[in-house]
Design an enzyme around this catalytic site. Structure first.
Site, short mmCIF file in Angstrom:
data_model
loop_
_atom_site.label_atom_id
_atom_site.label_comp_id
_atom_site.label_asym_id
_atom_site.label_seq_id
_atom_site.Cartn_x
_atom_site.Cartn_y
_atom_site.Cartn_z
N GLU A 4 27.20 41.65 33.96
CA GLU A 4 26.85 43.21 34.89
C GLU A 4 27.05 43.69 36.41
OE1 GLU A 4 23.26 43.54 33.59
OE2 GLU A 4 23.54 41.58 31.87
N ARG A 11 17.04 8.84 45.58
CA ARG A 11 18.01 8.25 45.70
C ARG A 11 18.26 7.72 47.33
NH1 ARG A 11 22.35 6.38 43.27
NH2 ARG A 11 24.62 6.25 43.70
C1 LIG Z 1 29.77 34.87 29.38
C2 LIG Z 1 29.73 36.33 29.91
C3 LIG Z 1 29.41 37.01 29.00
C4 LIG Z 1 28.89 38.70 29.17
N1 LIG Z 1 28.50 39.82 28.29
C5 LIG Z 1 29.05 41.27 28.43
C6 LIG Z 1 28.02 41.84 27.46
O1 LIG Z 1 27.14 41.67 26.47
N2 LIG Z 1 28.40 43.71 27.88
C7 LIG Z 1 29.57 43.68 28.16
O2 LIG Z 1 29.67 44.60 28.46
N3 LIG Z 1 29.99 42.65 28.85
C8 LIG Z 1 30.47 41.59 29.24
N4 LIG Z 1 30.53 40.90 30.40
C9 LIG Z 1 31.58 41.25 31.09
C10 LIG Z 1 31.43 41.53 32.55
O3 LIG Z 1 30.28 42.05 32.70
C11 LIG Z 1 32.78 41.39 32.87
O4 LIG Z 1 33.97 40.67 32.97
C12 LIG Z 1 32.80 42.10 34.31
O5 LIG Z 1 32.04 42.86 34.56
C13 LIG Z 1 34.02 42.12 35.33
O6 LIG Z 1 35.13 42.71 34.37
P1 LIG Z 1 35.89 42.73 34.60
O7 LIG Z 1 36.61 40.46 33.88
O8 LIG Z 1 37.57 42.96 33.33
O9 LIG Z 1 37.19 41.85 35.61
P2 LIG Z 1 38.43 43.63 36.34
O10 LIG Z 1 37.59 44.49 36.08
O11 LIG Z 1 39.42 43.15 35.51
O12 LIG Z 1 38.37 42.72 38.01
C14 LIG Z 1 38.80 41.39 38.26
C15 LIG Z 1 38.35 41.46 39.97
O13 LIG Z 1 38.42 42.81 40.47
C16 LIG Z 1 37.67 42.86 41.19
N5 LIG Z 1 38.07 44.84 41.34
C17 LIG Z 1 37.73 45.44 40.50
N6 LIG Z 1 38.66 46.55 41.09
C18 LIG Z 1 37.90 46.42 42.05
C19 LIG Z 1 37.80 47.30 43.47
N7 LIG Z 1 38.04 48.57 42.91
N8 LIG Z 1 37.97 47.43 44.41
C20 LIG Z 1 37.85 45.79 45.21
N9 LIG Z 1 37.95 44.53 43.67
C21 LIG Z 1 37.73 45.59 42.74
C22 LIG Z 1 37.08 42.48 40.49
O14 LIG Z 1 35.39 42.23 40.91
C23 LIG Z 1 36.71 40.93 40.11
O15 LIG Z 1 36.73 40.55 41.27
C24 LIG Z 1 30.46 39.30 30.32
C25 LIG Z 1 30.87 38.46 30.64
C26 LIG Z 1 31.58 37.39 30.47
C27 LIG Z 1 32.25 36.14 31.37
#
Ligand SMILES: Cc1cc2nc3c(=O)[nH]c(=O)nc-3n(C[C@H](O)[C@H](O)[C@H](O)COP(=O)(O)OP(=O)(O)OC[C@H]3O[C@@H](n4cnc5c(N)ncnc54)[C@H](O)[C@@H]3O)c2cc1C
Length: 384
Positions: free
Chosen positions: A367, A272
């Site tokens: 994860e 580029r």
């Molecule tokens: C595309 C995709 C594929 C996935 N595949 C799988 C799978 O195969 N199997 C499976 O079981 N799961 C799977 N997941 C789920 C994934 O592991 C979760 O989304 C992740 O662990 C976060 O959980 P949550 O989305 O419920 O967020 P929440 O737990 O609701 O958290 C929301 C926010 O609060 C923060 N938070 C929570 N507790 C605290 C604390 N004590 N102190 C500070 N901050 C905090 C978190 O870090 C986050 O920023 C997948 C998710 C996606 C998007």
């Protein structure tokens, strides 16, 4: 002695996967991504190459390799595309490994050979619509009724759970109350197609668009008593240990994406031109790429260190959390920088960096979020 040179077998595998990713994944994956289509042909080819059986023993049709081999394969795949890499990661690390590590002989003999061959995929259902970070908050229940478990509840965001080749999902469910008053959680194997087990429509996602993700519902799902994974009441511990390994795998995948950003950027800045010169001649651009390379290098060292402890059979919880935290961060930073280097073309889906940008964010969430990794590291330092 410190020696970071890869053993011959690992290096050969890395090269084979690198070639496969460049020649067979890169030319076609963009179209699958655009169509949000699961790449069955690519998955079948990865199965034939033995990638789904890398860390699984030969007695179950696996390659009898180690978990680090899986990490190297993930890194090379993610260097080109993350949907394909996460399909392999979830298929092996989340689908097959809980069975391989904790399953009974019968469960392993029944389910593992087809998974190790990549002909069937297992899924791992921990996260629920009400929350994923606090895995002990599980609301799904499994109650014994005679010789059957009756499962009720739902799971959210489950990878590989709704493909034509999905054979089962292992879910965490509350099966009672422990002596200390806390929930007793067990892992229950639910075969695909069991009455009452519904796979909802796939999500519309920001990234990982050629990977399969669904919400799952369980309404009076009946499975035989022997479908508990290993031992009743061990589900929580089993899943935590699965996630420790899985974090090293996701770190490897993140390093791959971060490396892909460097590869693409180095190539592009030599082509580029702006203001009469190749943009790669500007020091501002060179420094950006140097920072990207430094991030990849340090993140790779972090996941190699975690994997080394894992393979030696030592505790590696802290190292796995650090590797996941820094690698996902590196992936996100590199994706942002690579997109900037590509200018307007970085925002176009036809270039891989656009895909890298969309695929990077989930690495700081899945994860275990980055906050969860920090909680684990702090806990390892004795901070409660
Ligand atoms: C595309 C995709 C594929 C996935 N595949 C799988 C799978 O195969 N199997 C499976 O079981 N799961 C799977 N997941 C789920 C994934 O592991 C979760 O989304 C992740 O662990 C976060 O959980 P949550 O989305 O419920 O967020 P929440 O737990 O609701 O958290 C929301 C926010 O609060 C923060 N938070 C929570 N507790 C605290 C604390 N004590 N102190 C500070 N901050 C905090 C978190 O870090 C986050 O920023 C997948 C998710 C996606 C998007």
């Amino acid at each position: 002695m410190i020696d970071l040179t890869l053993p011959e077998e690992h290096e050969a595998l890395r090269k084979t996967v690198q070639e496969f990713a460049r020649e067979e994944v890169a030319p076609v994956i963009g179209e699958f991504y655009e169509r949000e289509e699961f790449p069955y042909r690519i998955v079948a080819k990865m199965g034939e190459m033995g990638l789904f059986g890398l860390p699984i023993g030969e007695e179950y049709g696996g390659m009898g390799g180690d978990y680090f081999a899986l990490c190297l394969a993930l890194e090379e795949l993610a260097r080109v595309d993350s949907s394909v890499a996460i399909t392999l990661e979830a298929g092996v690390s989340l689908g097959a490994m809980p069975l391989y590590r904790f399953g009974t002989d019968e469960q392993k003999a029944r389910w593992l050979p087809a998974m190790a061959a990549g002909e069937r995929l297992g899924a791992f259902g921990l996260t629920e619509p009400g929350g994923g970070s606090d895995a002990s908050a599980t609301r799904t229940t499994a109650k014994l009724d005679g010789d059957e478990w009756v499962v009720n509840g739902s799971k959210a965001f489950i990878t590989n759970s709704g493909t034509d080749i999905t054979s089962l999902v292992t879910v965490t469910a509350v099966t009672g109350v422990r002596d200390d008053g806390r929930k007793e959680i067990s892992a229950i194997i639910i075969p695909a197609g069991t009455p009452g087990f519904t796979v909802a429509r796939k999500y519309s996602k920001v990234g990982w668009n050629a990977s399969d993700t669904h919400e799952l519902a369980f309404a009076d799902v009946r499975v035989p008593r022997e479908n508990v994974l290993g031992t009743v009441g061990r589900g929580y511990a089993q899943f935590l240990s699965t996630l420790d390994e899985g974090r090293v795998a996701i770190a490897a995948l993140s390093v791959g994406l971060a490396q892909g950003c460097v590869d693409e950027s180095v190539r592009y800045v030599g082509e580029r031109e702006a203001f009469g010169r190749k943009i790669g001649e500007y020091q501002a651009i060179q420094f950006k790429i140097a920072d990207m390379e430094a991030r990849v290098h340090t993140a790779r060292l972090a996941y190699y260190a975690a994997a080394a402890k894992m393979l030696r059979g030592e505790t590696f919880k802290r190292e796995a959390a650090i590797a996941k935290l820094v690698s996902s961060n590196a992936a996100m930073d590199n994706a942002r920088d690579a997109t900037q280097i590509f200018g307007g073309y970085g925002f176009m889906n036809e270039f891989p960096v656009g895909r890298f940008y969309r695929d990077a964010k989930i690495l700081e969430i899945g994860e275990g979020t980055s906050e969860v990794q920090r909680m684990l590291i702090a806990r390892e330092l004795g901070l409660t």
